[in-house]
Design an enzyme around this catalytic site. Structure first.
Site, mmCIF file in Angstrom:
data_model
loop_
_atom_site.group_PDB
_atom_site.id
_atom_site.type_symbol
_atom_site.label_atom_id
_atom_site.label_comp_id
_atom_site.label_asym_id
_atom_site.label_seq_id
_atom_site.Cartn_x
_atom_site.Cartn_y
_atom_site.Cartn_z
ATOM 1 N N LEU A 9 -1.241 -4.002 -0.177
ATOM 2 C CA LEU A 9 -1.892 -2.732 0.206
ATOM 3 C C LEU A 9 -0.948 -1.543 0.093
ATOM 4 O O LEU A 9 -1.255 -0.470 0.604
ATOM 5 C CB LEU A 9 -2.432 -2.798 1.648
ATOM 6 C CG LEU A 9 -3.596 -3.742 1.928
ATOM 7 C CD1 LEU A 9 -3.736 -3.972 3.443
ATOM 8 C CD2 LEU A 9 -4.905 -3.167 1.389
ATOM 9 N N LYS B 224 -13.666 -0.985 1.571
ATOM 10 C CA LYS B 224 -12.432 -1.586 1.061
ATOM 11 C C LYS B 224 -12.358 -2.998 1.653
ATOM 12 O O LYS B 224 -12.798 -3.227 2.786
ATOM 13 C CB LYS B 224 -11.259 -0.722 1.531
ATOM 14 C CG LYS B 224 -9.914 -1.055 0.937
ATOM 15 C CD LYS B 224 -8.886 0.001 1.389
ATOM 16 C CE LYS B 224 -7.474 -0.298 0.957
ATOM 17 N NZ LYS B 224 -6.533 0.744 1.426
ATOM 18 N N ILE C 236 -1.852 4.851 4.633
ATOM 19 C CA ILE C 236 -0.624 4.934 5.431
ATOM 20 C C ILE C 236 0.474 5.644 4.626
ATOM 21 O O ILE C 236 1.591 5.805 5.090
ATOM 22 C CB ILE C 236 -0.165 3.524 5.894
ATOM 23 C CG1 ILE C 236 0.854 3.600 7.043
ATOM 24 C CG2 ILE C 236 0.411 2.734 4.729
ATOM 25 C CD1 ILE C 236 1.182 2.270 7.687
ATOM 26 N N GLY C 237 0.104 6.060 3.404
ATOM 27 C CA GLY C 237 1.089 6.753 2.580
ATOM 28 C C GLY C 237 0.413 7.581 1.495
ATOM 29 O O GLY C 237 1.072 8.302 0.748
ATOM 30 N N GLY C 238 -0.915 7.448 1.414
ATOM 31 C CA GLY C 238 -1.661 8.162 0.374
ATOM 32 C C GLY C 238 -2.819 7.351 -0.169
ATOM 33 O O GLY C 238 -3.413 7.707 -1.180
ATOM 34 N N SER C 239 -3.145 6.259 0.496
ATOM 35 C CA SER C 239 -4.062 5.259 -0.059
ATOM 36 C C SER C 239 -5.532 5.676 -0.101
ATOM 37 O O SER C 239 -6.333 5.029 -0.762
ATOM 38 C CB SER C 239 -3.931 3.946 0.726
ATOM 39 O OG SER C 239 -2.753 3.282 0.345
ATOM 40 N N SER D 27 -3.970 2.590 -2.270
ATOM 41 C CA SER D 27 -4.467 1.231 -2.231
ATOM 42 C C SER D 27 -5.983 1.143 -2.115
ATOM 43 O O SER D 27 -6.530 0.056 -2.281
ATOM 44 C CB SER D 27 -3.830 0.479 -1.069
ATOM 45 O OG SER D 27 -4.303 0.963 0.167
#
Lengths: 570, 570
Positions: free
Chosen positions: B211, B162, B258-261, B237
């Site tokens: 992001l 990434k 950090i949330g589902g990326s 992301s």
């Protein structure tokens, strides 16, 4: 002080921020709370078995006024069997009980006798639970007789607890008068696991108001004494633990540390203490100021105090064998790991003679030198450790302590209106004091801490050092209510590195440890701390040094500390 | 929604907080930055080896307008050798190179060809580094020829990164236009350790502006496409990673979450992804919005994406073998631990059919049912998992994301004046939006997170569950710029539990997955997310589910996921 300064230049500004806005409410306090304090102390007093007290003929009239070394009293007063048992360390006790050479009941009785003396001389007890301990020991003996097994690796080992851990059915007040009605429903998680391992609880020990002094004064049981010299402080906040372990009224104790609260008392009383890295020992059920917010910028840890390094290891091993991380999500799943004992020549140790903020007093410098020489002679590689941004670490710690603008402490204090102890007044003024931190300041300080930790990791790697030996505090045990600088310890809370405090074998000696009256302080902290050095007061007091290991290396640090201790004891 | 609500009742209030105060500066943007964007894209375009592109006759005129399944293109276009190599997973590649059945150079060439197709079809590349990869592979081949050894367990394995990890001598912009001049001096620590293990870098993949979208749009390279249906989003992301792994243009990639990326893109593109617990993989050198503050309330993690569970394990094992905790103080010293593969009957798995906030779309419900039936038939113990305070966890996550009042994102955006992508506008409004958190709110949310983690640990213990299987998102890959609820993934960032996203084997099917038009939404989140379900759009898209393990149990979770995958693949 450092190129990478943070916010405040303490070398130019006053030591303390603006005075705290806390106002005692003496009317409320006298009316509603003083009676509760009296009742609490009556209960404490009634629990003392008078038959075990030392005769007053052996003691000065006023232990608080006369500098008295109480360390010799137990040998004078106790019967031989009691003395023999209480001279054992926790590891020996555990082994002897497991081998049926000793019963839990004999053991707890011996320690009850000696703890009674310890409390008489040092005021180390917050709550006496001797009957509770006797009953528990009996149950353990019966279990062993019936099954042939012990319940766990601490079977029958008397274990003293700092008061602020929840204790089933008993008041837990954490040094706050307003919590005198706070009856705990269960044990703190760590206490429970120690209990399950076979530990025998029988005494809860003192801590200062707010838990945030390197001293012992609270409004409930007053001040504690240092057993080496009763006019001096036992340190804090694990005040009673330091004193009772030194008196061998307990072989193993549980303290807590967010700025030096295990290490200070260990050093000042001449015993061992372990401040582990965070997330190995559960904090669940440890009462302190705040219960509905969490400041992650600095975190308290629990850890053991004892009279030998083996006992610190026994504690960690026994505790972690219970897999506490399956019960407390904060903990890191790191079982105790057996590591080999290094040879002296395997060790490279950095020596800290000055943190760049406050120069240590002469007894501490002398202890460092003596230890360094012995280690060098034994083949340990020694380097001089140049201090790195200690002032910044202290500032981060101080800012983090009061990140909530002291509102939690205020809540606790205001409910009873209790007066401030002198060092509470100090504590409420460090960092940004009652102003607290804004959200961005808190996040900025947290980031600064992360940067500093990474710098220290790189320094340890670059300088090829696995361990440091450092002063625990700039001097020996202080006079009550005097210490205002804890940078030698709080640095390692900010770093979250493993610390083992150990007796250096050196004691203050007024005939050699002269005060350099011409020394020019580099900043206000030093002006204060160097100023309070008094060769007469320090005379005869133990110097405790601290071995610092890397983060999460309790296993290796204890092994290294054992090697160091073996070398310096010769 | 829950008895223990925190601050905002989203079922009554609007989905979004007040609009963001960010104002693009289009004059500045057009004048100073658009030329840089053009230059960046020209460089990207020039790095594409045109000889490997698929002929336009095979493709619709406009991949963004025509729903095209690109997954079959490589088999049509590539030569047999290239196809054979690129169908291997990373573990097989590493084995074959170590056994000298394959060279690193042959391997990278094959993946370059296929990655070229992947980028042509999905816009997955942010930067193409094919020459760099070819050179590196050659060096590795020479080393192996000369020494007879590999440099490490990833010797010769192509690895896509990434974009937001620092890459020596190259621009790292993290999806922010204002960072288009930000040339990295070295590799991120994790990249460096992967490099040292023998990985071959050859492509850097896309991410959205900030992001923080479950989508792919940024102002530099535009929007990415889902290879299963080019009009749909690859998620985010780690947008480009999802797409390139699905196309087998890379066998192994590094994303962040950090949330589902990691999990979103893995699920939407039908590949595997691991979101480890925090503190196992270094974040040093991962560029994001903020660099001078740290919010510990929620923390990003890095993790791998791949086409097989074996490769996720290979990644973790290879990486941790380098003892990254000796280089990054944030990391726990937790080496990879070999754990046995459980039997199906050893497993108890809780199934999450509804998190109590947003009901999953029909294809996801069907996937859960099919997987549950197969596991049950194979002897796995299944329980229904009642959701617990998910709404509260989402609120904590959202509040934590913008704890700084979005000031860091604003700093990045304002420097270029770039316009907001639609989902940036959404992101800047969640939590407390531009208002951010006060210090006490931050500490209160942190405490709430700790309480919730402890509740979850107790629930796992009480319900006797080691793993959950849960939707990754409520639906299949979405249309661009539509997803506003990530609760099925961000819950586990708040819990910091291990997550393995895996292909369920189920694909959206408009002939069975009817929309329940009469469904009455329970709250505004659900109104939105259930509202965007479109059976036609979801038709043919993979459903990725997520296996959730306890904290710090990547080893066990991957083994369990392998058992699950083996069962459902039969």
């Amino acid at each position: 002080m450092s190129a990478a300064k943070l916010f405040i230049d303490h070398s130019k500004e006053p030591l303390l921020a603006p005075a705290t806005s806390y106002k005692p409410n003496l009317e409320l306090y006298e009316k509603e709370w003083v009676p509760k304090i009296k009742a609490y102390n009556e209960k404490l007093s009634n629990a003392i078995p008078n038959e075990y007290l030392a005769p007053s003929t052996l003691l000065p009239d006023d232990l608080d006024a006369t500098p008295f070394n109480a360390m010799g009293i137990p040998a004078t007063v106790l019967d031989e069997k009691t003395l023999t048992i209480t001279e054992l360390n926790a590891s020996e006790i555990a082994q002897k009980i497991a081998a049926r050479e000793l019963t839990a009941s004999e053991t707890i009785l011996a320690f009850i006798k000696r703890a009674t003396l310890a409390h008489q001389l040092t005021h180390c007890a917050m709550e006496i639970l001797f009957d509770y301990g006797i009953k528990r020991a009996k149950v353990l003996d019966e279990y062993q007789a019936k099954t042939g097994h012990t319940v766990g690796p601490l079977h029958g080992v008397p274990l003293s607890l700092k008061e602020h851990y929840e204790f089933e059915g008993h008041v837990t007040h954490a040094g706050y008068v307003s919590l005198l009605d706070n009856v705990s429903e269960k044990f703190s998680l760590t206490s429970q696991l120690l209990y399950d391992s076979g530990a025998v609880f029988y005494i809860r020990t003192t801590e200062p108001q707010s838990l945030m002094h390197m001293d012992s004064i609270n409004n409930i049981t007053g001040r504690g004494r240092n057993p080496h010299k009763t006019t001096m402080s036992p340190g804090g906040s694990s005040s009673g633990e330091g004193a009772i372990i030194a008196m061998k009224g307990s072989p193993l104790g549980l303290g807590s540390d967010i700025g030096g609260s295990i290490r200070g008392p260990a050093a000042f009383n001449g015993v061992w203490g372990l401040k582990p890295s965070s997330k190995r020992i559960s904090l669940i059920g440890s009462i302190s100021a705040r219960e509905d917010t969490t400041c992650e910028a600095i975190q308290a840890v629990l850890g053991p105090l004892s009279n030998s390094v083996d006992d610190l290891e026994l504690f960690m091993k026994s505790y972690l064998a219970q897999r506490p991380w399956e019960l407390d999500q904060q903990l890191f799943p790191l079982p105790w790991k057996e590591v080999p004992t290094p040879r002296a020549s395997d060790l490279t140790i950095g020596f800290v003679y000055d943190d760049g903020v406050v120069k240590p007093h002469p007894p501490v410098i002398r202890a460092l030198k003596e230890v360094e020489e012995k280690l060098k002679a034994a083949g340990v590689h020694i380097i001089k450790w140049d201090p790195h941004r200690v002032y910044d670490a202290v500032e981060i710690a101080n800012a983090a302590y009061s990140s909530d603008g002291n509102s939690a402490v205020f809540d606790r204090l205001e409910k009873s209106g209790e007066p401030l102890a002198p060092l509470s007044e100090h504590y409420l003024q460090i960092g940004k004091g009652d102003k607290g931190l804004s959200s961005m300041e808190l996040q900025y300080y947290t980031h600064s801490r992360e940067v500093l930790r990474q710098e220290y990791l790189k320094l340890f790697n670059k300088r090829g050092v696995d361990f440091l030996i450092t002063p625990t505090y700039v001097g020996t045990a202080p006079k009550p209510s005097t210490i205002k600088y804890w940078g030698y310890t709080s640095l390692w809370n900010i770093m979250d590195q493993t610390c083992v405090t150990f007796p250096s074998g050196v004691f203050g000696d007024k005939s050699t440890d002269f005060k350099d009256e011409s020394y020019k302080a580099r900043n206000v902290y030093e002006e204060h701390e160097y100023g309070i050095y008094d060769p007469e007061a320090s005379d005869g007091l133990p110097v405790g040094l601290t071995l610092v290991g890397r983060r999460y290396t309790e296993e290796a640090a204890l092994k290294a500390a054992k090697v160091v201790s073996d070398i310096i004891s010769v």
